[in-house]
Design a protein around this motif. Structure first.
Motif, PDB file in Angstrom:
ATOM      1  N   TRP A   1      -0.731  -4.211 -11.033  1.00  0.00           N
ATOM      2  CA  TRP A   1       0.439  -3.401 -10.679  1.00  0.00           C
ATOM      3  C   TRP A   1       0.303  -2.828  -9.268  1.00  0.00           C
ATOM      4  N   PHE A   2      -0.902  -2.360  -8.918  1.00  0.00           N
ATOM      5  CA  PHE A   2      -1.097  -1.814  -7.579  1.00  0.00           C
ATOM      6  C   PHE A   2      -0.912  -2.901  -6.518  1.00  0.00           C
ATOM      7  N   GLU A   3      -1.387  -4.113  -6.826  1.00  0.00           N
ATOM      8  CA  GLU A   3      -1.221  -5.214  -5.883  1.00  0.00           C
ATOM      9  C   GLU A   3       0.264  -5.569  -5.718  1.00  0.00           C
ATOM     10  N   LYS A   4       0.997  -5.552  -6.827  1.00  0.00           N
ATOM     11  CA  LYS A   4       2.435  -5.828  -6.744  1.00  0.00           C
ATOM     12  C   LYS A   4       3.135  -4.764  -5.903  1.00  0.00           C
ATOM     13  N   ALA A   5       2.740  -3.507  -6.086  1.00  0.00           N
ATOM     14  CA  ALA A   5       3.341  -2.422  -5.304  1.00  0.00           C
ATOM     15  C   ALA A   5       3.033  -2.605  -3.821  1.00  0.00           C
ATOM     16  N   ALA A   6       1.792  -2.998  -3.525  1.00  0.00           N
ATOM     17  CA  ALA A   6       1.415  -3.231  -2.130  1.00  0.00           C
ATOM     18  C   ALA A   6       2.215  -4.385  -1.544  1.00  0.00           C
ATOM     19  N   ASP A   7       2.375  -5.442  -2.332  1.00  0.00           N
ATOM     20  CA  ASP A   7       3.157  -6.595  -1.864  1.00  0.00           C
ATOM     21  C   ASP A   7       4.625  -6.227  -1.634  1.00  0.00           C
ATOM     22  N   ALA A   8       5.093  -5.201  -2.377  1.00  0.00           N
ATOM     23  CA  ALA A   8       6.479  -4.744  -2.221  1.00  0.00           C
ATOM     24  C   ALA A   8       6.631  -3.769  -1.059  1.00  0.00           C
ATOM     25  N   GLY A   9       5.507  -3.484  -0.378  1.00  0.00           N
ATOM     26  CA  GLY A   9       5.574  -2.637   0.813  1.00  0.00           C
ATOM     27  C   GLY A   9       4.963  -1.264   0.683  1.00  0.00           C
ATOM     28  N   ALA A  10       4.394  -0.925  -0.491  1.00  0.00           N
ATOM     29  CA  ALA A  10       3.848   0.411  -0.706  1.00  0.00           C
ATOM     30  C   ALA A  10       2.403   0.499  -0.218  1.00  0.00           C
ATOM     31  N   ALA A  11       2.176   1.253   0.836  1.00  0.00           N
ATOM     32  CA  ALA A  11       0.807   1.461   1.321  1.00  0.00           C
ATOM     33  C   ALA A  11      -0.042   2.126   0.246  1.00  0.00           C
ATOM     34  N   LEU A  12       0.592   3.001  -0.545  1.00  0.00           N
ATOM     35  CA  LEU A  12      -0.134   3.693  -1.601  1.00  0.00           C
ATOM     36  C   LEU A  12      -0.671   2.705  -2.641  1.00  0.00           C
ATOM     37  N   GLY A  13       0.045   1.599  -2.870  1.00  0.00           N
ATOM     38  CA  GLY A  13      -0.441   0.585  -3.795  1.00  0.00           C
ATOM     39  C   GLY A  13      -1.738  -0.028  -3.308  1.00  0.00           C
ATOM     40  N   ALA A  14      -1.808  -0.349  -2.009  1.00  0.00           N
ATOM     41  CA  ALA A  14      -3.034  -0.912  -1.442  1.00  0.00           C
ATOM     42  C   ALA A  14      -4.160   0.109  -1.488  1.00  0.00           C
ATOM     43  N   TYR A  15      -3.832   1.381  -1.215  1.00  0.00           N
ATOM     44  CA  TYR A  15      -4.843   2.439  -1.256  1.00  0.00           C
ATOM     45  C   TYR A  15      -5.418   2.587  -2.655  1.00  0.00           C
ATOM     46  N   TYR A  16      -4.539   2.671  -3.658  1.00  0.00           N
ATOM     47  CA  TYR A  16      -5.015   2.809  -5.040  1.00  0.00           C
ATOM     48  C   TYR A  16      -5.798   1.576  -5.486  1.00  0.00           C
ATOM     49  N   ARG A  17      -5.404   0.397  -5.001  1.00  0.00           N
ATOM     50  CA  ARG A  17      -6.148  -0.812  -5.357  1.00  0.00           C
ATOM     51  C   ARG A  17      -7.564  -0.732  -4.802  1.00  0.00           C
ATOM     52  N   GLY A  18      -7.700  -0.187  -3.599  1.00  0.00           N
ATOM     53  CA  GLY A  18      -9.031   0.013  -3.037  1.00  0.00           C
ATOM     54  C   GLY A  18      -9.836   1.013  -3.833  1.00  0.00           C
ATOM     55  N   ILE A  19      -9.192   2.118  -4.228  1.00  0.00           N
ATOM     56  CA  ILE A  19      -9.865   3.139  -5.042  1.00  0.00           C
ATOM     57  C   ILE A  19     -10.341   2.526  -6.358  1.00  0.00           C
ATOM     58  N   LEU A  20      -9.486   1.713  -6.980  1.00  0.00           N
ATOM     59  CA  LEU A  20      -9.828   1.103  -8.257  1.00  0.00           C
ATOM     60  C   LEU A  20     -11.027   0.163  -8.106  1.00  0.00           C
ATOM     61  N   ALA A  21     -11.087  -0.574  -7.019  1.00  0.00           N
ATOM     62  CA  ALA A  21     -12.229  -1.456  -6.777  1.00  0.00           C
ATOM     63  C   ALA A  21     -13.511  -0.636  -6.632  1.00  0.00           C
ATOM     64  N   GLU A  22     -13.408   0.525  -5.989  1.00  0.00           N
ATOM     65  CA  GLU A  22     -14.575   1.407  -5.885  1.00  0.00           C
ATOM     66  C   GLU A  22     -15.036   1.860  -7.267  1.00  0.00           C
ATOM     67  N   PHE A  23     -14.072   2.181  -8.130  1.00  0.00           N
ATOM     68  CA  PHE A  23     -14.409   2.572  -9.498  1.00  0.00           C
ATOM     69  C   PHE A  23     -15.150   1.450 -10.205  1.00  0.00           C
ATOM     70  N   GLN A  24     -14.668   0.232 -10.011  1.00  0.00           N
ATOM     71  CA  GLN A  24     -15.235  -0.912 -10.698  1.00  0.00           C
ATOM     72  C   GLN A  24     -16.698  -1.153 -10.331  1.00  0.00           C
ATOM     73  N   ARG A  25     -17.070  -0.724  -9.129  1.00  0.00           N
ATOM     74  CA  ARG A  25     -18.470  -0.881  -8.746  1.00  0.00           C
ATOM     75  C   ARG A  25     -19.265   0.400  -8.998  1.00  0.00           C
ATOM     76  N   GLY A  26     -18.648   1.372  -9.695  1.00  0.00           N
ATOM     77  CA  GLY A  26     -19.375   2.562 -10.119  1.00  0.00           C
ATOM     78  C   GLY A  26     -19.367   3.709  -9.149  1.00  0.00           C
ATOM     79  N   VAL A  27     -18.531   3.653  -8.112  1.00  0.00           N
ATOM     80  CA  VAL A  27     -18.447   4.763  -7.161  1.00  0.00           C
ATOM     81  C   VAL A  27     -17.541   5.838  -7.748  1.00  0.00           C
ATOM     82  N   PRO A  28     -18.036   7.073  -7.919  1.00  0.00           N
ATOM     83  CA  PRO A  28     -17.199   8.117  -8.523  1.00  0.00           C
ATOM     84  C   PRO A  28     -16.034   8.482  -7.625  1.00  0.00           C
ATOM     85  N   PRO A  29     -14.939   8.978  -8.215  1.00  0.00           N
ATOM     86  CA  PRO A  29     -13.760   9.335  -7.420  1.00  0.00           C
ATOM     87  C   PRO A  29     -13.997  10.580  -6.587  1.00  0.00           C
ATOM     88  N   ASP A  30     -13.266  10.710  -5.500  1.00  0.00           N
ATOM     89  CA  ASP A  30     -13.326  11.953  -4.746  1.00  0.00           C
ATOM     90  C   ASP A  30     -12.626  13.032  -5.566  1.00  0.00           C
TER      91      ASP A  30
END
Length: 363
Positions: A103-132
Protein backbone atom coordinates in the motif's frame (compact mmCIF):
# COMPACT_ATOMS: atom_id res chain seq x y z
CA UNK A 1 -23.39 15.91 -11.22
CA UNK A 2 -19.78 16.23 -10.04
CA UNK A 3 -20.30 19.75 -8.72
CA UNK A 4 -23.21 18.63 -6.52
CA UNK A 5 -21.23 15.63 -5.24
CA UNK A 6 -18.25 17.81 -4.34
CA UNK A 7 -20.57 20.27 -2.60
CA UNK A 8 -21.96 17.41 -0.51
CA UNK A 9 -18.44 16.42 0.49
CA UNK A 10 -17.73 20.04 1.34
CA UNK A 11 -20.73 20.08 3.68
CA UNK A 12 -19.48 16.85 5.30
CA UNK A 13 -16.09 18.41 6.02
CA UNK A 14 -17.72 21.49 7.53
CA UNK A 15 -19.62 19.29 10.00
CA UNK A 16 -16.55 17.16 10.68
CA UNK A 17 -14.26 20.11 11.43
CA UNK A 18 -16.85 22.42 13.00
CA UNK A 19 -16.29 25.23 10.49
CA UNK A 20 -19.24 27.59 10.76
CA UNK A 21 -21.39 24.88 12.36
CA UNK A 22 -21.09 22.78 15.52
CA UNK A 23 -19.10 19.56 15.07
CA UNK A 24 -21.61 16.87 14.13
CA UNK A 25 -20.12 13.54 13.07
CA UNK A 26 -23.52 12.02 12.29
CA UNK A 27 -24.14 14.79 9.74
CA UNK A 28 -20.58 14.41 8.45
CA UNK A 29 -21.25 10.71 7.88
CA UNK A 30 -24.63 11.36 6.24
CA UNK A 31 -23.29 13.94 3.79
CA UNK A 32 -20.14 11.93 3.24
CA UNK A 33 -22.21 8.88 2.26
CA UNK A 34 -24.17 10.97 -0.24
CA UNK A 35 -20.95 12.20 -1.82
CA UNK A 36 -19.41 8.73 -1.80
CA UNK A 37 -22.47 7.28 -3.50
CA UNK A 38 -21.82 9.75 -6.31
CA UNK A 39 -18.22 8.56 -6.69
CA UNK A 40 -16.18 11.08 -4.66
CA UNK A 41 -13.06 9.15 -3.57
CA UNK A 42 -12.15 11.70 -0.90
CA UNK A 43 -15.54 11.10 0.72
CA UNK A 44 -14.94 7.35 0.76
CA UNK A 45 -11.62 7.93 2.51
CA UNK A 46 -13.34 10.32 4.95
CA UNK A 47 -15.92 7.66 5.82
CA UNK A 48 -13.08 5.19 6.41
CA UNK A 49 -11.50 7.57 8.93
CA UNK A 50 -14.84 8.12 10.70
CA UNK A 51 -15.11 4.36 11.25
CA UNK A 52 -11.47 4.18 12.32
CA UNK A 53 -11.84 6.97 14.88
CA UNK A 54 -15.33 6.04 16.06
CA UNK A 55 -16.71 9.45 15.09
CA UNK A 56 -20.49 9.26 15.02
CA UNK A 57 -20.32 5.46 14.73
CA UNK A 58 -18.74 2.67 16.78
CA UNK A 59 -15.10 1.96 15.94
CA UNK A 60 -15.20 -0.57 13.10
CA UNK A 61 -11.90 -1.31 11.38
CA UNK A 62 -13.49 -3.79 8.97
CA UNK A 63 -15.70 -0.98 7.65
CA UNK A 64 -12.73 1.39 7.67
CA UNK A 65 -10.78 -1.09 5.56
CA UNK A 66 -13.70 -1.62 3.16
CA UNK A 67 -14.25 2.10 2.56
CA UNK A 68 -10.53 2.72 2.33
CA UNK A 69 -10.27 0.12 -0.42
CA UNK A 70 -13.08 1.81 -2.36
CA UNK A 71 -11.21 5.10 -2.25
CA UNK A 72 -7.88 3.44 -3.10
CA UNK A 73 -9.47 1.80 -6.13
CA UNK A 74 -10.13 5.34 -7.36
CA UNK A 75 -6.42 6.21 -6.92
CA UNK A 76 -6.80 8.18 -3.69
CA UNK A 77 -3.30 8.08 -2.18
CA UNK A 78 -4.50 9.19 1.27
CA UNK A 79 -6.60 6.02 1.36
CA UNK A 80 -3.56 3.98 0.29
CA UNK A 81 -1.54 5.44 3.17
CA UNK A 82 -4.44 4.74 5.51
CA UNK A 83 -4.70 1.12 4.37
CA UNK A 84 -0.96 0.71 4.81
CA UNK A 85 -1.31 1.88 8.39
CA UNK A 86 -4.19 -0.51 9.10
CA UNK A 87 -2.24 -3.43 7.63
CA UNK A 88 0.92 -2.55 9.55
CA UNK A 89 -1.00 -2.26 12.79
CA UNK A 90 -3.39 -5.19 12.40
CA UNK A 91 -6.55 -3.09 12.45
CA UNK A 92 -9.40 -4.73 10.52
CA UNK A 93 -6.91 -7.28 9.22
CA UNK A 94 -4.11 -9.44 10.66
CA UNK A 95 -0.78 -7.63 11.06
CA UNK A 96 0.71 -7.84 7.59
CA UNK A 97 3.90 -5.83 6.93
CA UNK A 98 4.05 -7.10 3.34
CA UNK A 99 0.56 -5.82 2.58
CA UNK A 100 1.43 -2.55 4.32
CA UNK A 101 4.52 -2.26 2.12
CA UNK A 102 2.41 -2.76 -1.00
CA UNK A 103 0.00 0.00 0.00
CA UNK A 104 2.82 2.42 0.82
CA UNK A 105 4.47 1.65 -2.52
CA UNK A 106 1.18 2.27 -4.34
CA UNK A 107 0.80 5.59 -2.51
CA UNK A 108 4.35 6.55 -3.49
CA UNK A 109 3.67 5.60 -7.11
CA UNK A 110 0.56 7.81 -6.96
CA UNK A 111 2.77 10.75 -5.98
CA UNK A 112 2.73 10.65 -2.16
CA UNK A 113 6.17 11.37 -0.70
CA UNK A 114 4.80 10.16 2.63
CA UNK A 115 4.21 6.73 1.06
CA UNK A 116 7.89 6.43 0.13
CA UNK A 117 8.89 7.67 3.59
CA UNK A 118 6.69 5.13 5.38
CA UNK A 119 7.96 2.38 3.07
CA UNK A 120 11.48 3.25 4.16
CA UNK A 121 10.44 3.23 7.82
CA UNK A 122 8.80 -0.17 7.36
CA UNK A 123 11.97 -1.59 5.80
CA UNK A 124 13.90 -0.36 8.85
CA UNK A 125 11.41 -2.19 11.07
CA UNK A 126 11.88 -5.35 9.06
CA UNK A 127 15.59 -5.34 9.80
CA UNK A 128 14.93 -4.77 13.52
CA UNK A 129 15.64 -1.04 13.78
CA UNK A 130 13.32 0.42 16.46
CA UNK A 131 11.10 3.36 15.49
CA UNK A 132 11.96 6.91 16.42
CA UNK A 133 9.86 8.29 19.29
CA UNK A 134 8.01 10.83 17.17
CA UNK A 135 4.28 10.16 16.94
CA UNK A 136 4.53 10.23 13.16
CA UNK A 137 5.33 6.50 13.39
CA UNK A 138 3.39 5.52 16.56
CA UNK A 139 0.82 3.62 14.53
CA UNK A 140 3.51 1.42 12.99
CA UNK A 141 4.63 0.02 16.38
CA UNK A 142 2.74 -3.24 16.00
CA UNK A 143 4.53 -3.98 12.75
CA UNK A 144 7.83 -4.05 14.60
CA UNK A 145 6.68 -7.17 16.41
CA UNK A 146 5.79 -8.81 13.11
CA UNK A 147 9.10 -8.20 11.37
CA UNK A 148 10.92 -11.07 9.70
CA UNK A 149 12.61 -13.18 12.37
CA UNK A 150 15.59 -15.47 11.83
CA UNK A 151 14.12 -18.95 11.52
CA UNK A 152 15.64 -21.93 13.42
CA UNK A 153 18.51 -23.26 11.41
CA UNK A 154 19.07 -20.01 9.49
CA UNK A 155 22.78 -19.22 9.54
CA UNK A 156 24.13 -15.86 10.59
CA UNK A 157 25.26 -15.10 7.03
CA UNK A 158 21.72 -15.45 5.70
CA UNK A 159 20.31 -13.24 8.47
CA UNK A 160 22.96 -10.61 7.73
CA UNK A 161 22.10 -10.71 4.04
CA UNK A 162 18.39 -10.25 4.79
CA UNK A 163 19.20 -7.25 6.99
CA UNK A 164 21.38 -5.75 4.26
CA UNK A 165 18.57 -6.21 1.72
CA UNK A 166 16.10 -4.39 3.96
CA UNK A 167 18.60 -1.56 4.49
CA UNK A 168 18.97 -1.26 0.73
CA UNK A 169 15.17 -1.07 0.39
CA UNK A 170 14.98 1.56 3.11
CA UNK A 171 17.66 3.68 1.45
CA UNK A 172 15.97 3.37 -1.95
CA UNK A 173 12.56 4.46 -0.66
CA UNK A 174 14.02 7.22 1.46
CA UNK A 175 15.78 8.45 -1.68
CA UNK A 176 12.48 8.55 -3.57
CA UNK A 177 10.86 10.46 -0.71
CA UNK A 178 13.74 12.95 -0.56
CA UNK A 179 13.54 13.64 -4.30
CA UNK A 180 9.79 14.28 -4.14
CA UNK A 181 10.07 16.48 -1.05
CA UNK A 182 12.91 18.61 -2.38
CA UNK A 183 10.95 19.30 -5.55
CA UNK A 184 7.90 20.35 -3.56
CA UNK A 185 9.94 22.46 -1.16
CA UNK A 186 11.10 24.46 -4.15
CA UNK A 187 7.41 25.22 -4.73
CA UNK A 188 7.06 26.38 -1.09
CA UNK A 189 4.97 23.40 0.02
CA UNK A 190 4.94 23.73 3.83
CA UNK A 191 4.08 20.12 4.60
CA UNK A 192 6.96 18.93 2.43
CA UNK A 193 9.37 21.29 4.19
CA UNK A 194 8.32 19.80 7.51
CA UNK A 195 8.68 16.15 6.42
CA UNK A 196 12.03 16.85 4.78
CA UNK A 197 13.09 18.36 8.10
CA UNK A 198 12.01 15.18 9.90
CA UNK A 199 14.16 13.10 7.55
CA UNK A 200 17.19 15.33 8.17
CA UNK A 201 16.57 15.24 11.92
CA UNK A 202 16.58 11.43 12.05
CA UNK A 203 19.05 10.79 9.25
CA UNK A 204 16.54 8.95 7.03
CA UNK A 205 18.37 8.44 3.74
CA UNK A 206 20.48 11.56 4.32
CA UNK A 207 23.17 12.54 6.84
CA UNK A 208 21.63 13.55 10.16
CA UNK A 209 21.62 17.33 10.55
CA UNK A 210 19.76 19.09 13.33
CA UNK A 211 20.64 22.49 11.87
CA UNK A 212 19.22 21.64 8.44
CA UNK A 213 16.13 20.18 10.07
CA UNK A 214 15.57 23.32 12.13
CA UNK A 215 15.89 25.54 9.04
CA UNK A 216 13.19 23.50 7.30
CA UNK A 217 10.95 23.45 10.38
CA UNK A 218 11.28 27.23 10.77
CA UNK A 219 10.44 27.77 7.12
CA UNK A 220 7.25 25.74 7.46
CA UNK A 221 6.41 27.21 10.87
CA UNK A 222 6.38 30.71 9.38
CA UNK A 223 3.33 29.54 7.45
CA UNK A 224 1.73 28.13 10.64
CA UNK A 225 2.36 24.50 9.68
CA UNK A 226 1.33 22.82 12.95
CA UNK A 227 3.60 19.77 12.66
CA UNK A 228 6.62 21.96 11.99
CA UNK A 229 5.88 24.09 15.06
CA UNK A 230 5.60 20.92 17.13
CA UNK A 231 8.89 19.62 15.73
CA UNK A 232 10.62 22.87 16.71
CA UNK A 233 9.19 22.43 20.19
CA UNK A 234 10.64 18.91 20.39
CA UNK A 235 14.06 20.18 19.34
CA UNK A 236 13.96 22.65 22.26
CA UNK A 237 12.48 20.16 24.72
CA UNK A 238 15.10 17.51 23.92
CA UNK A 239 18.01 19.96 23.90
CA UNK A 240 19.09 18.97 20.41
CA UNK A 241 20.85 22.32 19.90
CA UNK A 242 22.44 22.50 23.33
CA UNK A 243 20.69 23.03 26.65
CA UNK A 244 17.06 21.92 26.83
CA UNK A 245 14.56 24.80 26.92
CA UNK A 246 11.33 23.27 28.27
CA UNK A 247 9.51 26.57 28.89
CA UNK A 248 10.12 27.73 25.32
CA UNK A 249 9.15 24.27 24.07
CA UNK A 250 5.89 24.44 26.02
CA UNK A 251 5.00 27.74 24.37
CA UNK A 252 5.56 26.24 20.91
CA UNK A 253 3.61 23.10 21.78
CA UNK A 254 0.79 25.42 22.78
CA UNK A 255 0.88 27.21 19.44
CA UNK A 256 0.79 23.89 17.59
CA UNK A 257 -2.09 22.72 19.79
CA UNK A 258 -4.03 25.91 19.01
CA UNK A 259 -3.77 24.91 15.35
CA UNK A 260 -5.39 21.57 16.20
CA UNK A 261 -2.32 19.33 16.51
CA UNK A 262 -3.40 16.46 18.76
CA UNK A 263 0.14 15.15 19.24
CA UNK A 264 1.16 18.55 20.65
CA UNK A 265 -1.77 18.37 23.07
CA UNK A 266 -0.48 15.04 24.38
CA UNK A 267 3.05 16.50 24.56
CA UNK A 268 1.81 19.36 26.75
CA UNK A 269 0.09 16.87 29.04
CA UNK A 270 3.32 14.91 29.41
CA UNK A 271 5.29 18.07 30.22
CA UNK A 272 2.86 19.01 33.00
CA UNK A 273 2.87 15.42 34.27
CA UNK A 274 6.65 15.24 34.68
CA UNK A 275 7.63 18.90 35.05
CA UNK A 276 10.90 20.48 33.94
CA UNK A 277 12.92 23.64 34.47
CA UNK A 278 10.42 26.47 34.17
CA UNK A 279 7.46 24.09 33.96
CA UNK A 280 5.92 23.11 37.31
CA UNK A 281 4.41 19.67 37.80
CA UNK A 282 0.64 20.02 37.49
CA UNK A 283 -1.25 16.70 37.26
CA UNK A 284 -4.62 18.42 36.80
CA UNK A 285 -3.38 20.37 33.79
CA UNK A 286 -1.83 17.20 32.44
CA UNK A 287 -5.22 15.49 32.54
CA UNK A 288 -6.86 18.49 30.91
CA UNK A 289 -4.49 18.26 27.95
CA UNK A 290 -4.67 14.48 27.73
CA UNK A 291 -8.45 14.85 27.51
CA UNK A 292 -8.13 17.38 24.69
CA UNK A 293 -5.82 15.03 22.79
CA UNK A 294 -8.11 12.05 23.43
CA UNK A 295 -11.13 14.01 22.20
CA UNK A 296 -9.27 14.40 18.90
CA UNK A 297 -8.63 10.64 18.77
CA UNK A 298 -4.98 10.72 19.79
CA UNK A 299 -4.23 7.15 20.88
CA UNK A 300 -1.35 8.43 23.01
CA UNK A 301 -3.64 10.96 24.66
CA UNK A 302 -6.16 8.20 25.39
CA UNK A 303 -3.44 6.01 26.87
CA UNK A 304 -2.08 8.78 29.12
CA UNK A 305 -5.62 9.66 30.24
CA UNK A 306 -6.23 6.01 31.09
CA UNK A 307 -3.03 5.96 33.14
CA UNK A 308 -4.21 9.05 35.02
CA UNK A 309 -7.51 7.39 35.94
CA UNK A 310 -5.84 4.09 36.78
CA UNK A 311 -3.35 5.59 39.23
CA UNK A 312 -5.34 8.64 40.36
CA UNK A 313 -2.93 11.23 38.99
CA UNK A 314 -4.63 14.61 38.64
CA UNK A 315 -8.06 12.99 38.75
CA UNK A 316 -10.01 10.73 41.10
CA UNK A 317 -8.93 7.13 40.65
CA UNK A 318 -11.46 5.32 38.48
CA UNK A 319 -10.70 1.82 37.21
CA UNK A 320 -13.74 1.76 34.93
CA UNK A 321 -12.70 5.00 33.23
CA UNK A 322 -9.14 3.70 32.94
CA UNK A 323 -10.31 0.50 31.28
CA UNK A 324 -12.57 2.45 28.93
CA UNK A 325 -9.76 4.72 27.74
CA UNK A 326 -7.25 1.87 27.48
CA UNK A 327 -9.79 0.09 25.29
CA UNK A 328 -10.22 3.17 23.09
CA UNK A 329 -6.44 3.47 22.68
CA UNK A 330 -6.00 -0.25 22.00
CA UNK A 331 -8.70 -0.12 19.32
CA UNK A 332 -6.63 2.50 17.56
CA UNK A 333 -3.51 0.36 17.53
CA UNK A 334 -1.65 1.53 20.67
CA UNK A 335 0.13 -1.66 21.86
CA UNK A 336 0.90 -0.41 25.39
CA UNK A 337 -2.83 0.11 26.00
CA UNK A 338 -3.61 -3.54 25.26
CA UNK A 339 -0.86 -4.60 27.67
CA UNK A 340 -2.19 -2.29 30.38
CA UNK A 341 -5.70 -3.71 29.96
CA UNK A 342 -4.35 -7.22 30.41
CA UNK A 343 -2.45 -6.12 33.54
CA UNK A 344 -5.64 -4.66 35.00
CA UNK A 345 -7.59 -7.84 34.28
CA UNK A 346 -4.89 -10.01 35.84
CA UNK A 347 -4.71 -7.80 38.95
CA UNK A 348 -8.50 -7.85 39.30
CA UNK A 349 -8.58 -11.65 39.07
CA UNK A 350 -5.91 -11.99 41.78
CA UNK A 351 -7.78 -9.61 44.08
CA UNK A 352 -11.13 -11.41 43.74
CA UNK A 353 -12.04 -12.73 47.24
CA UNK A 354 -12.26 -16.47 47.36
CA UNK A 355 -15.68 -17.91 48.16
CA UNK A 356 -15.91 -19.11 51.72
CA UNK A 357 -15.49 -22.85 51.88
CA UNK A 358 -18.32 -24.92 53.47
CA UNK A 359 -17.82 -25.19 57.19
CA UNK A 360 -15.51 -22.22 57.41
CA UNK A 361 -15.79 -19.58 60.10
CA UNK A 362 -18.75 -17.30 59.70
CA UNK A 363 -21.21 -19.96 58.52
Amino acid sequence: DLGIAEAMWGIATLYHNGHGVPVDYAQAMAWGRKAADLGIAEAMWGIATLYHNGHGVPVDHAQAMAWGRKAADLKNFNAMLFLGGLSANGLGTPVDPRQAAEWFEKAADAGAALGAYYRGILAEFQRGVPPDPDEITDWLDAAAGARSETLPGTDAGTAEAESAAEKSRADRWYGIALDKLRTRCADDDLGSSWLLGVMHLHGNGTPRSVEEAVKLFERAAEGNQDNAIRSLAKVLADGLRGKAEPAAALALYGKSAELGNKAAMADIGEMYATGAEGVAVDPEKAVEWYQKAADRCSARGMFRLADAYRFGRGVTQDSDAAARWYTEAAQRGYPAAARALEEMRTAAAVQQPEAAAPGSAGE
